[in-house]
Design a protein around this motif. Structure first.
Motif, PDB file in Angstrom:
ATOM      1  N   ASP A 191     -21.486   0.456  47.389  1.00  0.00           N
ATOM      2  CA  ASP A 191     -20.629   1.266  46.514  1.00  0.00           C
ATOM      3  C   ASP A 191     -21.079   2.720  46.473  1.00  0.00           C
ATOM      4  O   ASP A 191     -21.115   3.356  45.412  1.00  0.00           O
ATOM      5  N   CYS A 192     -21.445   3.261  47.636  1.00  0.00           N
ATOM      6  CA  CYS A 192     -21.834   4.676  47.778  1.00  0.00           C
ATOM      7  C   CYS A 192     -22.987   5.054  46.851  1.00  0.00           C
ATOM      8  O   CYS A 192     -22.989   6.120  46.234  1.00  0.00           O
ATOM      9  N   ASP A 193     -23.967   4.203  46.775  1.00  0.00           N
ATOM     10  CA  ASP A 193     -25.186   4.484  46.031  1.00  0.00           C
ATOM     11  C   ASP A 193     -26.266   3.540  46.547  1.00  0.00           C
ATOM     12  O   ASP A 193     -25.981   2.572  47.259  1.00  0.00           O
ATOM     13  N   ILE A 194     -27.510   3.821  46.205  1.00  0.00           N
ATOM     14  CA  ILE A 194     -28.587   2.887  46.502  1.00  0.00           C
ATOM     15  C   ILE A 194     -28.424   1.687  45.580  1.00  0.00           C
ATOM     16  O   ILE A 194     -28.185   1.839  44.378  1.00  0.00           O
ATOM     17  N   ALA A 195     -28.524   0.495  46.119  1.00  0.00           N
ATOM     18  CA  ALA A 195     -28.322  -0.726  45.339  1.00  0.00           C
ATOM     19  C   ALA A 195     -29.554  -1.052  44.500  1.00  0.00           C
ATOM     20  O   ALA A 195     -30.670  -0.614  44.794  1.00  0.00           O
ATOM     21  N   VAL A 196     -29.341  -1.844  43.480  1.00  0.00           N
ATOM     22  CA  VAL A 196     -30.452  -2.342  42.667  1.00  0.00           C
ATOM     23  C   VAL A 196     -31.119  -3.502  43.401  1.00  0.00           C
ATOM     24  O   VAL A 196     -30.520  -4.141  44.270  1.00  0.00           O
ATOM     25  N   LEU A 197     -32.351  -3.784  43.039  1.00  0.00           N
ATOM     26  CA  LEU A 197     -33.028  -4.982  43.514  1.00  0.00           C
ATOM     27  C   LEU A 197     -32.526  -6.176  42.709  1.00  0.00           C
ATOM     28  O   LEU A 197     -32.543  -6.153  41.471  1.00  0.00           O
ATOM     29  N   ALA A 198     -32.069  -7.208  43.394  1.00  0.00           N
ATOM     30  CA  ALA A 198     -31.590  -8.407  42.716  1.00  0.00           C
ATOM     31  C   ALA A 198     -32.780  -9.296  42.352  1.00  0.00           C
ATOM     32  O   ALA A 198     -33.746  -9.384  43.108  1.00  0.00           O
ATOM     33  N   SER A 224     -10.705   1.391  54.066  1.00  0.00           N
ATOM     34  CA  SER A 224     -11.173   2.743  53.783  1.00  0.00           C
ATOM     35  C   SER A 224     -12.237   2.751  52.695  1.00  0.00           C
ATOM     36  O   SER A 224     -13.215   3.498  52.770  1.00  0.00           O
ATOM     37  N   GLN A 225     -12.069   1.904  51.694  1.00  0.00           N
ATOM     38  CA  GLN A 225     -13.097   1.778  50.665  1.00  0.00           C
ATOM     39  C   GLN A 225     -14.358   1.139  51.255  1.00  0.00           C
ATOM     40  O   GLN A 225     -15.473   1.507  50.895  1.00  0.00           O
ATOM     41  N   GLY A 226     -14.156   0.209  52.188  1.00  0.00           N
ATOM     42  CA  GLY A 226     -15.302  -0.431  52.828  1.00  0.00           C
ATOM     43  C   GLY A 226     -16.095   0.520  53.695  1.00  0.00           C
ATOM     44  O   GLY A 226     -17.314   0.399  53.809  1.00  0.00           O
ATOM     45  N   GLY A 239     -14.958  -0.345  60.935  1.00  0.00           N
ATOM     46  CA  GLY A 239     -15.415   0.569  61.975  1.00  0.00           C
ATOM     47  C   GLY A 239     -14.368   1.597  62.341  1.00  0.00           C
ATOM     48  O   GLY A 239     -14.676   2.776  62.555  1.00  0.00           O
ATOM     49  N   THR A 240     -13.104   1.163  62.420  1.00  0.00           N
ATOM     50  CA  THR A 240     -12.033   2.092  62.743  1.00  0.00           C
ATOM     51  C   THR A 240     -11.885   3.146  61.659  1.00  0.00           C
ATOM     52  O   THR A 240     -11.718   4.343  61.939  1.00  0.00           O
ATOM     53  N   GLU A 241     -11.951   2.727  60.402  1.00  0.00           N
ATOM     54  CA  GLU A 241     -11.855   3.675  59.293  1.00  0.00           C
ATOM     55  C   GLU A 241     -13.036   4.639  59.290  1.00  0.00           C
ATOM     56  O   GLU A 241     -12.896   5.821  58.982  1.00  0.00           O
ATOM     57  N   THR A 242     -14.215   4.140  59.653  1.00  0.00           N
ATOM     58  CA  THR A 242     -15.392   5.002  59.748  1.00  0.00           C
ATOM     59  C   THR A 242     -15.203   6.056  60.828  1.00  0.00           C
ATOM     60  O   THR A 242     -15.454   7.250  60.614  1.00  0.00           O
ATOM     61  N   ALA A 243     -14.746   5.613  62.004  1.00  0.00           N
ATOM     62  CA  ALA A 243     -14.518   6.542  63.111  1.00  0.00           C
ATOM     63  C   ALA A 243     -13.449   7.569  62.755  1.00  0.00           C
ATOM     64  O   ALA A 243     -13.602   8.768  63.027  1.00  0.00           O
ATOM     65  N   GLY A 276     -22.284   9.177  41.454  1.00  0.00           N
ATOM     66  CA  GLY A 276     -20.981   9.644  40.997  1.00  0.00           C
ATOM     67  C   GLY A 276     -19.827   8.968  41.698  1.00  0.00           C
ATOM     68  O   GLY A 276     -18.664   9.186  41.337  1.00  0.00           O
ATOM     69  N   TYR A 277     -20.131   8.161  42.712  1.00  0.00           N
ATOM     70  CA  TYR A 277     -19.107   7.403  43.414  1.00  0.00           C
ATOM     71  C   TYR A 277     -19.106   5.963  42.904  1.00  0.00           C
ATOM     72  O   TYR A 277     -19.882   5.599  42.031  1.00  0.00           O
ATOM     73  N   GLY A 278     -18.238   5.135  43.481  1.00  0.00           N
ATOM     74  CA  GLY A 278     -18.168   3.750  43.047  1.00  0.00           C
ATOM     75  C   GLY A 278     -17.354   2.903  43.993  1.00  0.00           C
ATOM     76  O   GLY A 278     -17.009   3.333  45.100  1.00  0.00           O
ATOM     77  N   PRO A 279     -16.993   1.682  43.569  1.00  0.00           N
ATOM     78  CA  PRO A 279     -16.274   0.757  44.450  1.00  0.00           C
ATOM     79  C   PRO A 279     -14.934   1.293  44.957  1.00  0.00           C
ATOM     80  O   PRO A 279     -14.512   0.956  46.056  1.00  0.00           O
ATOM     81  N   ALA A 280     -14.256   2.134  44.154  1.00  0.00           N
ATOM     82  CA  ALA A 280     -12.942   2.630  44.550  1.00  0.00           C
ATOM     83  C   ALA A 280     -13.013   3.811  45.513  1.00  0.00           C
ATOM     84  O   ALA A 280     -11.991   4.212  46.082  1.00  0.00           O
ATOM     85  N   THR A 281     -14.200   4.360  45.725  1.00  0.00           N
ATOM     86  CA  THR A 281     -14.348   5.527  46.594  1.00  0.00           C
ATOM     87  C   THR A 281     -13.922   5.199  48.023  1.00  0.00           C
ATOM     88  O   THR A 281     -14.265   4.151  48.565  1.00  0.00           O
ATOM     89  N   ARG A 282     -13.179   6.107  48.626  1.00  0.00           N
ATOM     90  CA  ARG A 282     -12.755   5.954  50.015  1.00  0.00           C
ATOM     91  C   ARG A 282     -13.581   6.857  50.917  1.00  0.00           C
ATOM     92  O   ARG A 282     -14.213   7.811  50.459  1.00  0.00           O
ATOM     93  N   ALA A 283     -13.546   6.560  52.192  1.00  0.00           N
ATOM     94  CA  ALA A 283     -14.315   7.365  53.153  1.00  0.00           C
ATOM     95  C   ALA A 283     -13.930   8.836  53.086  1.00  0.00           C
ATOM     96  O   ALA A 283     -14.785   9.723  53.138  1.00  0.00           O
TER      97      ALA A 283
END
Length: 328
Positions: A279-286, A254-256, A42-46, A11-18
């Motif tokens: 993007d706040c989800d499990i990625a696909v296998l490339a 913040s999105q990162g 890292g600063t945004e995560t903290a 339900g999240y995506g690239p635009a999602t912020r922390a």
């Protein structure tokens, strides 16, 4: 059985912020250690974890820079250098002496595309900092992670994992020509493989691990790239300012930070681990034929199979133990 490398439809995506990820989540009573927590993502995560109520500790090699970057944020600073085994051991010992559990370990610090540099042990700097330093830190903090009875370790990988596998026979570029992007790619593949094997070893003790690609964000990590290089790949505009363009994977800090925070805290991942997320989800296998040119403006998504291969993950783990002389 390993968790499937299949998107959840979070339900999240690239635009999602922390902050979006943590809306309504109370982390009071939880402790997080965020390496690299005084720069960029890292600063945004903290900041986001602290705003949600967690106690946040930021170990830093450059205390003056860390104090300036974290001014006004209610986080704790400690001294640690990821290229110094003694410094890592001292930091971990200090934390363990408190007797407190550790709920979140966010291994966010790193270096990228630097000239060939070796640490005091002769290890190539990107592999030593991005992978080996975090391997040792995690091993030393293991009792506190187990003591949380439900901890998560987040390894910051990157789209750069697509540049290279880990050369088990020559990780330090002693017998092959050094290429700064291949070295970076090797270290980012190592981050993803570390999460695979750590999760396999930790899940019976309540410790789960995830690797994440935060997106393409211009931070201090890019200090070894020139402005011309960054403009060429579209990461800086004509005024030298960072570009945010989600269609090309270019995000704000913040999105990162959102995927790291999501992987650390989301109930959607309960019972899962060892997967690579973006993007706040499990990625696909490339697909194997999906080639990414090092240092390019690629907007490819997904994880290459070599970065989530359990056999390769176990081989890297054994190599890391031999190189460092440490284990869980």
């Amino acid at each position: 059985m390993p968790s499937p490398q299949t998107p959840l439809g979070s339900g999240y995506g690239p635009a999602t912020r922390a902050d979006d990820v943590l809306a309504g989540i109370d982390l009071s009573g939880k402790t997080a250690i965020v390496t690299g927590g005084y720069s960029g993502i890292g600063t945004e995560t903290a900041r986001a974890l602290r705003a949600a109520g967690a106690r946040v500790i930021v170990p830093a090699r450059d205390a003056q820079k860390a104090r300036a970057a974290l001014d006004g944020l209610d986080v704790e600073l400690a001294t640690m250098d990821l290229t110094s085994p003694a410094s890592i051991n001292a930091f971990a010992a200090g934390y363990l002496a408190s007797g407190q559990p550790l709920h979140f370990l966010i291994n966010s610090a790193g270096v990228m595309a630097c000239p060939l540099t070796r640490d005091a042990r002769g290890f190539e700097l990107q592999f030593a900092t991005n992978h080996l330093g975090h391997f040792q830190l995690t091993a030393r903090l293991w009792p506190a992670l187990v003591g949380a009875h439900g901890a998560r370790v987040i390894a910051l990988s990157s789209l750069g994992h697509r540049y290279a596998t880990v050369d088990i026979d020559d990780p330090n570029f002693e017998r092959r020509e050094y290429d700064r992007w291949i070295a970076y790619g090797q270290s980012k593949t190592a981050n993803a493989l570390f999460a695979v094997e750590l999760d396999a070893r930790g899940k019976s003790r309540g410790v789960r691990a995830f690797s994440v690609h935060p997106g393409r964000i211009v931070t201090d990590l890019a200090r070894h790239m020139s402005a011309e290089e960054l403009q060429k790949i579209g990461a800086l505009d004509e005024h030298g300012q960072p570009v945010v363009d989600l269609a090309r994977g270019l995000k704000s800090p913040s999105q990162g930070a959102a995927t790291s925070v999501w992987a650390a805290t989301s109930a959607q991942l309960d019972g899962l681990g060892g997967v690579y997320c973006e993007d706040c989800d499990i990625a696909v296998l490339a697909p194997e034929e999906d080639v990414t040119v090092p240092g390019s403006a690629s907007i490819a998504s997904g994880v290459r199979p070599w970065a989530v291969d359990p056999v390769a993950a176990e081989r890297l783990w054994m190599l890391s133990e031999r190189m460092l002389g440490v284990s869980l």
